[in-house]
Design an enzyme around this catalytic site. Structure first.
Site, mmCIF file in Angstrom:
data_model
loop_
_atom_site.group_PDB
_atom_site.id
_atom_site.type_symbol
_atom_site.label_atom_id
_atom_site.label_comp_id
_atom_site.label_asym_id
_atom_site.label_seq_id
_atom_site.Cartn_x
_atom_site.Cartn_y
_atom_site.Cartn_z
ATOM 1 N N TYR A 199 0.886 -1.084 -0.001
ATOM 2 C CA TYR A 199 0.119 0.036 0.082
ATOM 3 C C TYR A 199 0.768 1.433 -0.090
ATOM 4 O O TYR A 199 1.531 1.565 1.011
ATOM 5 C CB TYR A 199 -0.791 0.045 1.257
ATOM 6 C CG TYR A 199 -1.995 0.896 1.198
ATOM 7 C CD1 TYR A 199 -3.396 0.419 0.827
ATOM 8 C CD2 TYR A 199 -2.000 2.315 1.717
ATOM 9 C CE1 TYR A 199 -4.292 1.372 0.691
ATOM 10 C CE2 TYR A 199 -2.936 2.998 1.477
ATOM 11 C CZ TYR A 199 -4.298 2.672 0.883
ATOM 12 O OH TYR A 199 -5.255 3.488 0.949
ATOM 13 N N TYR A 249 -5.473 5.223 -7.420
ATOM 14 C CA TYR A 249 -5.666 5.363 -6.064
ATOM 15 C C TYR A 249 -7.104 4.664 -6.001
ATOM 16 O O TYR A 249 -8.110 5.577 -6.035
ATOM 17 C CB TYR A 249 -5.687 6.747 -5.257
ATOM 18 C CG TYR A 249 -5.878 6.608 -3.929
ATOM 19 C CD1 TYR A 249 -4.945 5.951 -3.008
ATOM 20 C CD2 TYR A 249 -6.938 7.093 -3.332
ATOM 21 C CE1 TYR A 249 -5.484 6.065 -1.569
ATOM 22 C CE2 TYR A 249 -7.399 7.133 -2.000
ATOM 23 C CZ TYR A 249 -6.686 6.728 -1.320
ATOM 24 O OH TYR A 249 -6.889 6.667 0.307
#
Ligand SMILES: [Zn+2]
Lengths: 409, 141
Positions: free
Chosen positions: A312, A363
């Site tokens: 991440y 994203y």
């Protein structure tokens, strides 16, 4: 070791764009599209789907999506109770638990984001460009109508709303303790951009970046320059989780969920937004060290067994700290690990974010990292890692987070 | 009125019954932390139960207002209209608070002087008669 049985059998996504660019399709229509594509990729029908799972206080509620998609029976509707992107892998884990325990047979995990249709994260509805009101009321304490707002009440009055500022705090301390540099963070961003340049789905695919570009990008919240920050995107993606028995009959190669973990260290709350009082030893970390130990123990594997990682990447420093949390290098050595070229798809010791990550693909609250984890092990990544058998996927760092280890038989 | 550093339009404190006494003390220019009366552990932000001994009994302990910069970020994007840029968000390790830290701002300091470990002291910013916000500035040497 804990035996797992659930398999990832399908992935799908909508078009990915810069934030605000998808204005003519609603966020929930986009979710439907991603779900349909993932189910088709699995060789299944929507009639087979009996569970939906999401995270990050998803606006696109499973009960409505189930109705819109005509699911015959929604047996499992689930959302992770963790902030933001930290719940991505946990949602996959919940789907896996559901199919492993017979709560459902085919669960789709989804995430859809059209920030332009709602509000941008980190603005909290505050418009700094709006003119001040003519007769403003004097500032005063106001009622917090939720625990979250009461907690953020000790951050927002000091101007701490923006994620770029919040995550800068542990990253700055990491630099102080270990000599980590902005250039090391920049090398990570450049590597992910290289991966994105090979990925036609990537929002930044056509925008090559050099270390000089990174160093020249505007400072947002020191030490975060613009190119240390993830993109803000519109788009949706989904993955399909089912049982090993069901997976056996499907056309695509199933990817096994070897182990999953989620968690937050003591006192973590909403991470650097809400609480500066986590233990000193873990302040300049991603907070995932204990979780990583549990993950390795469950799978009977260690960092050396990982062939490819999708970490991440909300901010460059948070990736660096995860590299240390998961034991790919010693604490404090994340910077030199990046400098070694370890993260490159081409010959790196730990090819990472082969899709370009949130920094350069899109994203989508990191669920696209799970999608890429499946592709990497299927051999379908645009930056393939030869014979990859084990992939680590993480969701968030420096806030409560989650992770899955994926494997290919 | 004290000196002003930030515009009126900064996000206001949002408080519930647990945290309101902290802001009421702040309005009187008292920087406090909640302290467990059972085991004397201090905590921040305020919370209903001691995270160490789980006692619900607590009082408020007034601090000196001195501390050190634990970490910081220099922010180049405004939060409120009319805000001076850049501004500095810092985590302050508070003196006499059992290692407790709080999020605040550094004021009256040039960005290139800021470093982790910098000794700082409290300076109150009266946003209105009912609202004072604790900021920090370097201790004069
Ligand atoms: Zn106690």
């Amino acid at each position: 070791m804990t035996q797992r049985h659930a398999q990832l059998v399908g992935v799908g996504e909508s078009q990915y764009t810069r934030w605000g660019k998808i204005g003519d399709v609603t966020e929930h229509a986009l979710a439907c599209q991603a779900i349909q594509r993932a189910v088709a990729d699995a060789g299944l029908s929507l009639d087979d789907v009996d569970g939906l799972a999401s995270f990050a206080e998803d606006r696109n509620e499973a009960v409505f999506l189930a109705a819109e998609l005509g699911l015959p029976a929604l047996r499992f509707a689930n959302m992770v109770w963790m902030p933001g992107g930290g719940g991505g892998c946990a949602a996959v884990s919940n789907a896996a638990m559901a199919v492993e325990t017979g709560q459902a047979e085919v669960v789709v995990v989804y995430r859809s984001l059209c920030q332009g249709q709602f509000f941008r994260f980190g603005s909290a509805g505050v418009d700094a460009s709006a003119p001040a009101p003519a007769n403003p009321k004097p500032p005063t304490v106001q009622q917090a109508n939720s625990l979250l707002l009461a907690s953020l009440g000790f951050a927002m009055p000091f101007g701490l709303l923006m994620a770029a500022a919040a995550y800068a705090l542990p990253t700055r301390r990491h630099m102080h303790l270990y000599g980590t540099t902005s250039k090391q963070l920049g090398m990570l961003a450049v590597t992910f951009r290289e991966h994105a340049s090979r990925n036609p789905r990537a929002v930044m695919g056509g925008r090559p970046m050099t270390l000089e570009d990174h160093q020249a990008s505007p400072m947002i919240a020191d030490p975060h320059r613009l190119f240390d920050c993830c993109l803000e995107s519109d788009g949706a993606c989904a993955v399909v989780v089912t049982t090993a028995e069901r997976a056996r009959d499907l056309a695509a190669r199933p990817i096994e969920i070897l182990a999953s973990e989620q968690g937050a260290p003591k006192g973590y709350a909403f991470g650097p937004f809400s609480n500066a009082n986590v233990a000193d030893e873990i302040y300049a970390t991603g907070g995932g060290e204990e979780m990583a130990k549990r993950l390795w123990a469950k799978a009977g594997l260690g960092p050396a067994d990982v062939d490819v990682a999708q970490l991440y990447d909300h901010f460059t420093g948070c990736v660096l700290m995860q590299l240390e949390d998961y034991g790919f290098c010693e604490r404090g050595e994340g910077g030199s690990f990046i400098e070694s070229g370890a993260l490159s798809w081409h010959g790196g010791s730990l090819p990472t974010n082969t899709h370009g990550g949130s920094l350069s693909e899109a994203y989508i609250h990191g669920l696209n990292h799970v999608v890429e984890g499946v592709r990497a092990l299927r051999g379908d990544s645009t930056s393939p890692v030869e014979n990859a058998e084990v992939c680590l996927v993480t969701s968030a760092a420096c806030v409560p987070s989650s992770a899955v280890l994926l494997g290919r038989k | 009125m004290s000196q002003r550093f930030f515009p009126d339009g900064m996000p206001p404190p949002l408080a519930d019954a647990i945290s309101l006494p902290w802001w009421e003390a702040a309005a009187e220019h008292r920087l406090v932390v909640q302290r467990c009366t059972s085991c004397e552990t201090t905590r921040h932000p305020p919370a209903p139960v001691c995270p160490e001994c789980r006692s619900a009994d607590s009082d408020w302990n007034e601090l000196s207002g001195r501390g050190q910069v634990y970490t910081y970020t220099i922010v180049h994007r405004p939060i409120a209209a009319g805000q001076e840029l850049p501004f500095v968000i810092a985590v302050i390790a508070l003196e006499g608070a059992g290692g407790l830290r709080m999020i605040s701002n550094l004021v009256e300091v040039k960005p290139d002087r800021i470093e982790i470990g910098l000794a700082v002291e409290l300076v109150w910013e009266d946003m209105s008669p009912d609202l004072a916000i604790p900021r920090f500035r370097p201790v004069e040497r």
